[in-house]
Design a protein around this motif. Structure first.
Motif, mmCIF file in Angstrom:
data_model
loop_
_atom_site.group_PDB
_atom_site.id
_atom_site.type_symbol
_atom_site.label_atom_id
_atom_site.label_comp_id
_atom_site.label_asym_id
_atom_site.label_seq_id
_atom_site.Cartn_x
_atom_site.Cartn_y
_atom_site.Cartn_z
ATOM 1 N N VAL A 8 49.391 25.581 47.630
ATOM 2 C CA VAL A 8 50.732 25.740 47.050
ATOM 3 C C VAL A 8 50.692 25.528 45.537
ATOM 4 N N THR A 9 51.382 26.411 44.827
ATOM 5 C CA THR A 9 51.689 26.164 43.425
ATOM 6 C C THR A 9 53.106 25.639 43.343
ATOM 7 N N VAL A 11 56.160 24.913 41.164
ATOM 8 C CA VAL A 11 56.707 25.402 39.900
ATOM 9 C C VAL A 11 57.874 24.520 39.484
ATOM 10 N N ARG A 76 60.812 29.621 35.383
ATOM 11 C CA ARG A 76 60.091 29.715 36.658
ATOM 12 C C ARG A 76 59.228 30.965 36.712
ATOM 13 N N ILE A 80 55.297 31.240 37.556
ATOM 14 C CA ILE A 80 54.809 32.031 38.686
ATOM 15 C C ILE A 80 53.731 33.022 38.238
ATOM 16 N N ALA A 83 50.534 31.306 38.419
ATOM 17 C CA ALA A 83 50.259 30.601 39.680
ATOM 18 C C ALA A 83 49.059 31.196 40.408
ATOM 19 N N TRP A 87 51.145 29.874 48.260
ATOM 20 C CA TRP A 87 52.588 29.718 48.358
ATOM 21 C C TRP A 87 53.158 29.248 47.025
ATOM 22 N N ILE A 88 54.423 29.611 46.773
ATOM 23 C CA ILE A 88 55.143 29.167 45.586
ATOM 24 C C ILE A 88 56.298 28.276 46.027
ATOM 25 N N VAL A 90 59.359 25.823 44.523
ATOM 26 C CA VAL A 90 60.117 25.426 43.337
ATOM 27 C C VAL A 90 60.597 23.987 43.491
ATOM 28 N N ARG A 172 53.243 33.900 47.920
ATOM 29 C CA ARG A 172 53.085 34.532 46.610
ATOM 30 C C ARG A 172 52.728 36.005 46.737
ATOM 31 N N TRP A 181 61.249 38.666 41.414
ATOM 32 C CA TRP A 181 61.248 37.611 40.403
ATOM 33 C C TRP A 181 62.636 36.994 40.333
#
Length: 333
Positions: A8-9, A11, A76, A80, A83, A87-88, A90, A172, A181
């Motif tokens: 996971v990133t 953000v 964000r 991204i 990244a 997964w993203i 927030v 992602r 986006w």
């Protein structure tokens, strides 16, 4: 040698968040059974936000220092683009994750073969009182969120359960494939539009019913203040959404109700602004444009509007407009 791809990133868009940014980052780094990277996009803070992020000695944390303020969506998006995670997720700069949040969400996504997953929220108010936002059993029964249910939950003034407060985690690869986006024109509602767009693109949105996201209510939070320009931007963004995704059936019916509620909110805010400015003409114009907006006024303000309208009848009676008709929406409120 390239480091392994993180699960996971996380953000984080940050603006003048020096009081809370370290807590937010630490909660992301403390996730159990999940590999993470944290990307903080600082949106031209004037406090010590950047310095506090830079002081964190952890290779999993990266800072993007924006050269001009872009708002939450733009910040964000900048994160991204950098990244690497599958997964993203927030995370707002003044909120935190519980330690098992991301693991549970990924596990739930695998069960449903989902491209998006949301979970419950724990809300902490300004008196430090805690509550869970959604009934866990209800979320278990629901299982997934489709487009119609999501739009219906985001009808202003009427929705019982606003799923727009949920903080989704996106695959992602799905975002990239669909070209999705955050809308950078929105200062409020950018989260709603991205998830709605993902659902319109056919994403499966699974629900993890436990509360893994901790949402802090703070004085002055932008999400607690709705202005006319915010509503204008939301109406424009929704129009772009329905142009890109021609809706049908229940989703179209829900969208029509949401659009009507945004127009109602516009009239209501115009009415309040006019009352605050002691503008009789402006208040009348707003009330006549959307009489239903009057029902959201509390009694003291309603009485104030009655007095204002009474003054209008004394000052400038109109031979072409019935005073009885002008009073009708007041009595409904």
């Amino acid at each position: 040698m390239t480091s392994p791809t993180p699960d996971v990133t996380v953000v984080i868009a940050a603006f003048n968040a020096s009081d809370t940014i370290e807590r937010a980052i630490q909660s992301a780094l403390s996730q159990i059974n999940v590999s993470v990277e944290v990307i903080v996009a600082d949106d031209c803070s004037s406090d010590q936000t950047r310095e506090k992020v830079q002081a964190i000695q952890d290779p999993r944390v990266r800072l993007i220092a924006l050269e001009q303020n872009k708002g939450p969506g733009g910040a964000r998006n900048a994160a991204i683009r950098e990244a690497r995670g599958r997964w993203i997720a927030v995370l707002d700069s003044d909120d935190v994750f519980k330690p098992m949040r991301l693991f549970r969400m990924i596990d739930r996504a695998k069960e449903c073969d989902a491209q998006v997953v949301v979970d419950n929220l724990e809300v902490i108010d300004m008196e430090n009182l805690r509550r869970t936002m959604f009934n866990e059993e209800a979320l278990v029964r629901l299982g997934q969120i489709n487009l119609e249910a999501f739009i219906r939950s985001n009808i202003l003034f009427r929705a019982e359960h606003n799923f727009g407060y949920m903080k989704p985690m996106f695959e992602r690869a799905f975002l990239i494939e669909k070209g999705l986006w955050f809308d950078e024109s929105l200062r409020i509602g950018e989260d709603y539009l991205l998830l709605a767009s993902a659902l319109a693109e056919g994403a499966v949105c699974a629900i993890e019913p436990t509360a893994g996201y901790v949402y802090y209510i703070r004085e002055g939070s932008i999400s607690r203040v709705l202005r006319l320009d915010h509503v204008d931007a939301m109406l424009a963004a929704d129009q772009g959404f329905v142009t890109r995704y021609p809706l049908q059936g229940p989703a179209l019916a829900a969208q029509k109700k949401r659009t009507a509620s945004l127009h109602e909110a516009h009239a209501f805010i115009s009415l309040i602004d006019s009352l605050k400015a002691r503008s009789i003409t402006g208040a009348l114009r707003a009330a006549l444009a959307s009489p239903v907006a009057l029902r959201h006024l509390r009694m003291p303000i309603t009485m104030r509007l009655k007095r204002m309208m009474s003054r209008v009848r004394k000052i400038k009676p109109s031979p072409t407009q019935s005073t009885t008709g002008a009073q009708a929406p007041i009595h409904k409120g």
